[in-house]
Write an enzyme that holds these catalytic residues in place. Sequence first.
Site, PDB file in Angstrom:
ATOM      1  N   GLY A   1       0.975  -1.193  -0.149  1.00  0.00           N
ATOM      2  CA  GLY A   1       0.080  -0.083  -0.049  1.00  0.00           C
ATOM      3  C   GLY A   1       0.615   1.201   0.000  1.00  0.00           C
ATOM      4  O   GLY A   1       0.396   2.348   0.240  1.00  0.00           O
ATOM      5  N   ASP A   2       1.985   1.087  -0.111  1.00  0.00           N
ATOM      6  CA  ASP A   2       3.137   2.287  -0.050  1.00  0.00           C
ATOM      7  C   ASP A   2       4.299   2.031  -0.833  1.00  0.00           C
ATOM      8  O   ASP A   2       4.273   0.943  -1.606  1.00  0.00           O
ATOM      9  CB  ASP A   2       3.609   2.568   1.413  1.00  0.00           C
ATOM     10  CG  ASP A   2       3.709   4.155   1.582  1.00  0.00           C
ATOM     11  OD1 ASP A   2       4.548   4.767   0.620  1.00  0.00           O
ATOM     12  OD2 ASP A   2       3.028   4.650   2.454  1.00  0.00           O
ATOM     13  N   ASP A   3       5.468   2.453  -0.912  1.00  0.00           N
ATOM     14  CA  ASP A   3       6.497   2.253  -1.968  1.00  0.00           C
ATOM     15  C   ASP A   3       6.916   0.980  -1.586  1.00  0.00           C
ATOM     16  O   ASP A   3       7.224   0.289  -0.360  1.00  0.00           O
ATOM     17  CB  ASP A   3       7.724   3.237  -1.219  1.00  0.00           C
ATOM     18  CG  ASP A   3       7.362   4.627  -1.631  1.00  0.00           C
ATOM     19  OD1 ASP A   3       6.670   5.071  -2.590  1.00  0.00           O
ATOM     20  OD2 ASP A   3       7.615   5.644  -0.658  1.00  0.00           O
TER      21      ASP A   3
END
Length: 481
Positions: free
Chosen positions: A263-265
């Site tokens: 859900g992020d990098d």
Amino acid sequence: MSHKNMMKSPVFENSYVIGVISVLLIFGSLAECKEPSSSKLKNFDYPAINCRKHSAVLTDFGGVGDGKTLNTKAFNSAITNLSQYANDGGAQLIVPPGKWLTGSFNLTSHFTLFLQKDSVILASQDESEWPQFPVLPSYGSGRNASDGRFSSLVFGTNLTDVIITGNNGTIDGQGSYWWDKFHKGQMKITRPYMIEIMYSDQIQISNLTLINSPSWFVHPVYSSNIIINGLTILAPVDIPNTDGIDPDSCTNVRIEDNYIVSGDDCIAIKSGWDEYGIKFGKPSQQIIIRRLTCISPKSAMVALGSEMSGGIQDVRVEDVTAIKTESAVRIKTAIGRGAYVKDIFVKGMNLDTMKYVFWMTGSYKSHPDNGFDPNALPKISEINYRDVTAKNVTIAGKLDGISNDPFTGICVSNATIEMSAHKKKLPWNCTDVSGVTSNVSPTPCELLAEKEKFECPFPTDKLTIENVQFKTCNFKSSVIR
């Protein structure tokens, strides 16, 4: 089916959902497994930077793999006992098949934590099982809340020669408890990470499946000589701050053959935050990332920053794939960060369904507090991309430097970008940047001057960490002691 082949399938999304459901069903069935006695464990070999003279199994220290019994004391007792062998060939702790519920525990030097196939380390959702730590000195604040932070599930500090590996065993962070509190604004200190190793040297994290971390998954910080390879990292794509691998103020790092859904990098290279990172002054440098596959609809395949106040230099990214990911290799910085991002080399990106291919911003305005120096301007220079293939793209490039502090030395060569039906009218948007391009389609902005028959550089020398070879290590049940 291989990850790459699965990525190319037109039914990839449905296959991925089915795969995740299957994984969850498999994990659920492990609760019924009975842990074997150490005498029943089979001998096996595995690759590692160093082998161990002594061995033990978690059950030797009272571990119970029923998914319900708390094993924090068993892990701590085992590791404390095995630490006595640090100067006598080191020791390895075997986590056998089963579901091993535990709170946070600390590793030791000259030590291997080995997760066998069908073993699951299951993170406790009881906050009392997670010690609280002060904030990192290069951050000056908790990343999500200012007052402090929880320990990671697997933690180590001031270590030499530590290995976390397995035969695709699993660590399940059971992050839903923490995600719910975060979404409700109830977190007073920063959520736990899954694995964090601080102030350490000679680190290997490999051949594991990591799922559902409360926050970042793998966070080596203030450390050196690190190999992270063969990980499958899975998080829901709608949960923020579930970064996959975040080397932070680290030197000599090799990240290879990893598959990340986040859900992020998927990977974020960091080095401290504003005035605290500037004062701490420890860069991230000599980092190579190869053969990464990333899915992250809301973030980057590889991010440089935004916390980069100790500097980021000599990062090499090669042969990487992103599908349904917001951006590729992205630079995030802001006024107040200071330091630099320079000598970045990217070669061989295969991108499918992206919002941005090239994205740089000088206005990523998150700050630990209001004490940052508005005159601390980051220097972004010598950023090189070559051999890029992308399709179904909304924006080819959005490059926004800082007024009176332009990003310089940007180079893009041999890049073919197929725009989507929903493309922006102008595929490129550039301000306060300068550089060159060659053989790039669609035509870049005027600030990136066209140069015929030119290839952006990529280093031909090897980093020291690339020369490290794995040994073949083993576990023999007859020599458990």
